[in-house]
Scaffold this active site. Structure first.
Site, PDB file in Angstrom:
ATOM      1  N   ILE A 103       4.828  14.417   7.776  1.00 21.37           N
ATOM      2  CA  ILE A 103       4.807  14.529   6.470  1.00 21.37           C
ATOM      3  C   ILE A 103       6.153  15.489   5.768  1.00 21.37           C
ATOM      4  O   ILE A 103       6.661  16.102   4.994  1.00 21.37           O
ATOM      5  CB  ILE A 103       3.705  14.092   6.179  1.00 21.37           C
ATOM      6  CG1 ILE A 103       3.356  12.883   5.496  1.00 21.37           C
ATOM      7  CG2 ILE A 103       4.234  14.050   3.980  1.00 21.37           C
ATOM      8  CD1 ILE A 103       1.782  12.052   5.168  1.00 21.37           C
ATOM      9  N   GLU A 137       3.037  26.856   8.453  1.00 20.30           N
ATOM     10  CA  GLU A 137       1.964  26.570   9.404  1.00 20.30           C
ATOM     11  C   GLU A 137       0.605  26.783   9.412  1.00 20.30           C
ATOM     12  O   GLU A 137       1.326  28.161  10.274  1.00 20.30           O
ATOM     13  CB  GLU A 137       2.509  25.377  10.304  1.00 20.30           C
ATOM     14  CG  GLU A 137       2.159  25.168  11.094  1.00 20.30           C
ATOM     15  CD  GLU A 137       0.834  23.442  10.415  1.00 20.30           C
ATOM     16  OE1 GLU A 137      -1.100  23.635  10.832  1.00 20.30           O
ATOM     17  OE2 GLU A 137       0.681  22.484  10.280  1.00 20.30           O
ATOM     18  N   ALA A 183       0.871   3.866  10.613  1.00 22.42           N
ATOM     19  CA  ALA A 183       1.272   2.027   9.933  1.00 22.42           C
ATOM     20  C   ALA A 183       0.499   1.225  11.299  1.00 22.42           C
ATOM     21  O   ALA A 183       0.146   0.418  11.300  1.00 22.42           O
ATOM     22  CB  ALA A 183       2.266   2.349   9.480  1.00 22.42           C
ATOM     23  N   VAL A 206      -4.655  14.480   5.151  1.00 19.28           N
ATOM     24  CA  VAL A 206      -5.135  13.275   4.214  1.00 19.28           C
ATOM     25  C   VAL A 206      -6.625  13.194   4.460  1.00 19.28           C
ATOM     26  O   VAL A 206      -7.990  13.950   5.123  1.00 19.28           O
ATOM     27  CB  VAL A 206      -4.863  11.932   4.921  1.00 19.28           C
ATOM     28  CG1 VAL A 206      -3.598  12.087   5.067  1.00 19.28           C
ATOM     29  CG2 VAL A 206      -4.911  11.569   6.129  1.00 19.28           C
ATOM     30  N   LYS A 225      11.983   6.992   4.950  1.00 19.94           N
ATOM     31  CA  LYS A 225      12.873   6.774   5.628  1.00 19.94           C
ATOM     32  C   LYS A 225      14.352   7.076   5.145  1.00 19.94           C
ATOM     33  O   LYS A 225      15.534   7.320   5.381  1.00 19.94           O
ATOM     34  CB  LYS A 225      12.879   5.757   6.202  1.00 19.94           C
ATOM     35  CG  LYS A 225      11.720   5.836   7.348  1.00 19.94           C
ATOM     36  CD  LYS A 225      11.200   7.031   8.049  1.00 19.94           C
ATOM     37  CE  LYS A 225      10.094   7.882   8.453  1.00 19.94           C
ATOM     38  NZ  LYS A 225       8.831   7.768   6.747  1.00 19.94           N
ATOM     39  N   GLY A 274       0.768  -1.132  -0.191  1.00 17.78           N
ATOM     40  CA  GLY A 274      -0.123   0.026   0.123  1.00 17.78           C
ATOM     41  C   GLY A 274       0.773   0.765   0.085  1.00 17.78           C
ATOM     42  O   GLY A 274       1.636   1.322  -0.176  1.00 17.78           O
ATOM     43  N   ALA A 327       0.937  19.354   2.245  1.00 13.08           N
ATOM     44  CA  ALA A 327       1.311  18.348   3.151  1.00 13.08           C
ATOM     45  C   ALA A 327       0.261  18.739   4.192  1.00 13.08           C
ATOM     46  O   ALA A 327       0.699  19.027   5.161  1.00 13.08           O
ATOM     47  CB  ALA A 327       2.643  18.248   4.300  1.00 13.08           C
ATOM     48  N   HIS A 350      25.274   1.202  30.449  1.00 15.85           N
ATOM     49  CA  HIS A 350      26.043   2.347  30.606  1.00 15.85           C
ATOM     50  C   HIS A 350      26.918   1.904  29.650  1.00 15.85           C
ATOM     51  O   HIS A 350      27.971   1.239  29.445  1.00 15.85           O
ATOM     52  CB  HIS A 350      26.668   2.887  31.422  1.00 15.85           C
ATOM     53  CG  HIS A 350      27.559   4.014  31.382  1.00 15.85           C
ATOM     54  ND1 HIS A 350      27.068   4.985  31.682  1.00 15.85           N
ATOM     55  CD2 HIS A 350      28.687   3.889  32.122  1.00 15.85           C
ATOM     56  CE1 HIS A 350      27.881   6.381  31.386  1.00 15.85           C
ATOM     57  NE2 HIS A 350      29.006   5.253  31.255  1.00 15.85           N
ATOM     58  N   ASP A 379      -6.559   3.346   8.313  1.00 18.44           N
ATOM     59  CA  ASP A 379      -6.392   4.678   8.094  1.00 18.44           C
ATOM     60  C   ASP A 379      -7.959   5.366   7.892  1.00 18.44           C
ATOM     61  O   ASP A 379      -8.614   5.938   8.017  1.00 18.44           O
ATOM     62  CB  ASP A 379      -5.411   5.686   7.493  1.00 18.44           C
ATOM     63  CG  ASP A 379      -4.764   5.461   7.369  1.00 18.44           C
ATOM     64  OD1 ASP A 379      -3.838   5.006   8.964  1.00 18.44           O
ATOM     65  OD2 ASP A 379      -3.382   6.286   7.047  1.00 18.44           O
TER      66      ASP A 379
END
Length: 527
Positions: A247, A266, A381, A334, A114, A103, A331, A506, A373
């Site tokens: 995104i 934004e 996901a 959705v 990524k 998908g 972006a 550590h 979704d």
């Protein structure tokens, strides 16, 4: 009364399918037992109008010989997860996907981005190699090869899903499907176009599509959504990214790393609106330091697409600024991918445009389930896969009660990375619960200093009364790999004491999680 199945509006169906359609009010035209020369036997024939079933009328014959326990519409993280799990349970399963197994996530989302971000990270590391005593000449890059690598990664992962389908004996059907009635999916486009899939249960997992700015055509040359951008091979000199969710932020970081002049816009009062305010502020400062222009509480108006550029106005209060760039990336969120997924005769209840499901993940149409979704936020996901597996276990495992998602990690893979689970400090404050906050900076971590990654912090929010972990937020190097510990602690109802008293190796970045817990308790020794 005999009828040839080549007559217009007559469709050959086996008896079980005819009975199913008739039971749901689809048999208005009547049905007859007829001899079909194509089948060489007597069959049921049902008269339907073209508006009831949209098929390729040049063939008329729909194969309904195969009946499945479950048919899954959509092959993304929810769809393939559901199909594979049902196959593991010994069920006969079909998964219908219109493009490629995996998908959007594997092919046009999570995975290829990524791969791109790793290229950006590596380039930045080479550019700063002298901090480690390593001398290199000014690095160069092949942008087209960077993009091609991401496509190769997607292809490899998609082949992996196809292998898992075979392993679990899932029938993988490539085509675009539509649920025409409970228990029936018509494949009307693609390799399997013109065929019918019959199943006891159907799970819709068709996901979402990028939301577009009204009146602005996405052409893949000047204006892009994430999908077109992943197919792009041209590095722009300048880019405006509208929308600073995960995104938008990831693409802004990626292109800036390759020398593109990036403007990030934004509409809300912070980038990464779902994240903790302190985290968003840290990323904003970092992005500005990296050379990006970041605008919050800003709208984009009067977009004009020209031959070689895109211009627009950035509007914040009474201030207006005209910005021009080579490319524009949309972006802005959705929308549910339901167009053509359901016949007009099926009208399941929706919530804000998404399929409404009950505690079993079943829609208001009996036998039709949904997950991922397509049932609404958080549009992740890993949440989609979880929901789908819960739904399938509920269908086929005796006594299993599916769970709904209430606790989940969210990750953004820019640099610095962002990861969180649970409530933000603002949400905790609004809830009225008395709370404590523990913060531990990367600068105090020996491992972070050793690898020269000292930007960021770990923040844990706990109830004052019992030490319950209400939320955890990490901004910094490898944050996305660290958040799992807090998620596990919260899912097991562990307390801040449990995290603090767990011995962390550590030197590791993971030590910071225990140290932040120690800050809450007043017992941290490294800050």
């Amino acid at each position: 009364m005999e009828h040839s199945c080549v007559y217009d509006r007559l469709y050959c169906l086996n008896a079980s399918v005819w009975g199913l359609l008739h039971a749901h009010g689809w048999g208005g035209g009547g049905g007859w037992i007829v001899f079909c020369p194509a089948h060489g036997r007597k069959i049921w024939c049902l008269q339907l109008s073209k508006s009831h079933l949209s098929v390729n009328l040049s063939t008329h014959i729909m194969s309904t010989d195969q009946k499945y326990d479950l048919a899954v519409l959509g092959g993304g993280p929810a769809g393939y997860g559901a199909a594979i799990r049902a196959g593991q349970l010994g069920k006969r399963v079909a998964c219908i996907e219109m493009e490629r197994a995996g998908g959007t996530c594997l092919n046009w989302g999570c995975i290829p981005t990524k791969a791109l971000l790793k290229s950006a990270e590596l380039l930045r590391s080479i550019q700063h190699a002298d901090a480690f005593g390593i001398k290199v000449s000014q690095p160069d890059f092949d942008f087209s090869a960077v993009m091609e690598r991401s496509r190769g990664v997607s292809d490899r992962m998609a082949k992996g899903i196809e292998f898992l389908f075979k392993k679990s004996k899932v029938d993988y059907l490539v085509g675009k499907g539509r649920v025409v009635a409970p228990g029936m999916i018509e494949i009307f486009e693609g390799e399997k176009g013109g065929s019918m899939v019959q199943a006891d249960r159907i799970l819709i997992a068709t996901g979402c599509l990028p939301r577009r700015i009204p009146g602005v055509e996405v052409d893949g040359k000047r204006v892009f959504t994430s999908r077109e951008m992943l197919a792009n091979r041209t590095l722009p000199k300048s880019l405006v990214v509208v929308g600073a969710g995960a995104i938008g932020v990831e693409f802004a970081y990626f292109f800036n790393s390759f020398g593109v002049k990036v403007t990030l816009v934004e509409m809300l009062d912070q980038i990464l609106p779902v994240e903790d305010a302190e985290v968003a502020q840290t990323v904003t400062r970092s992005f500005k330091k990296q050379g990006m222009a970041v605008h919050v509480s800003t709208k984009v108006e009067n977009i004009s697409v020209k031959k070689h550029s895109v211009s627009m106005e950035l509007v914040s209060g009474d201030s207006r600024e005209v910005v021009e760039a080579d490319m524009l990336l949309e972006a802005i969120g959705v929308i549910p991918n339901l167009d053509g997924v359901l016949s007009g005769r099926l009208k399941p209840e929706l919530e804000r445009g998404y399929l409404k499901v009950d505690e079993q993940y079943e829609t208001t149409v009996s036998g039709v389930f949904a997950a991922g979704d397509i049932i609404g936020p958080p549009w992740l996901a890993h949440v989609a896969t979880y929901e789908a597996i819960q739904a399938v276990n509920g269908m086929f495992v005796d006594g299993f009660k599916p769970k709904k998602v209430h606790l989940f990690p969210g990750c953004t893979y820019c640099m610095p990375q962002v990861a969180s689970v649970g409530m933000t400090e603002k949400k905790v404050k609004e809830s009225g619960v008395e709370y404590k906050v523990g913060k531990f900076p990367y600068t105090a971590s020996g491992k972070a200093v050793a690898v020269d990654q000292t930007e960021g912090f770990v923040k844990i929010i706990t109830s004052k009364a019992h030490g319950e972990i209400l939320g955890a937020h990490i901004v910094g190097y490898d944050a996305t790999e660290l958040i799992g510990e807090y998620g596990l602690a919260m899912s097991m109802e562990g307390t801040v004491d449990d995290v603090h008293h767990t011995i962390h190796a550590h030197p590791t970045l993971g030590e910071m999680l225990g140290e932040a817990a120690g800050v809450v308790l007043g017992e941290a020794v490294h800050v």
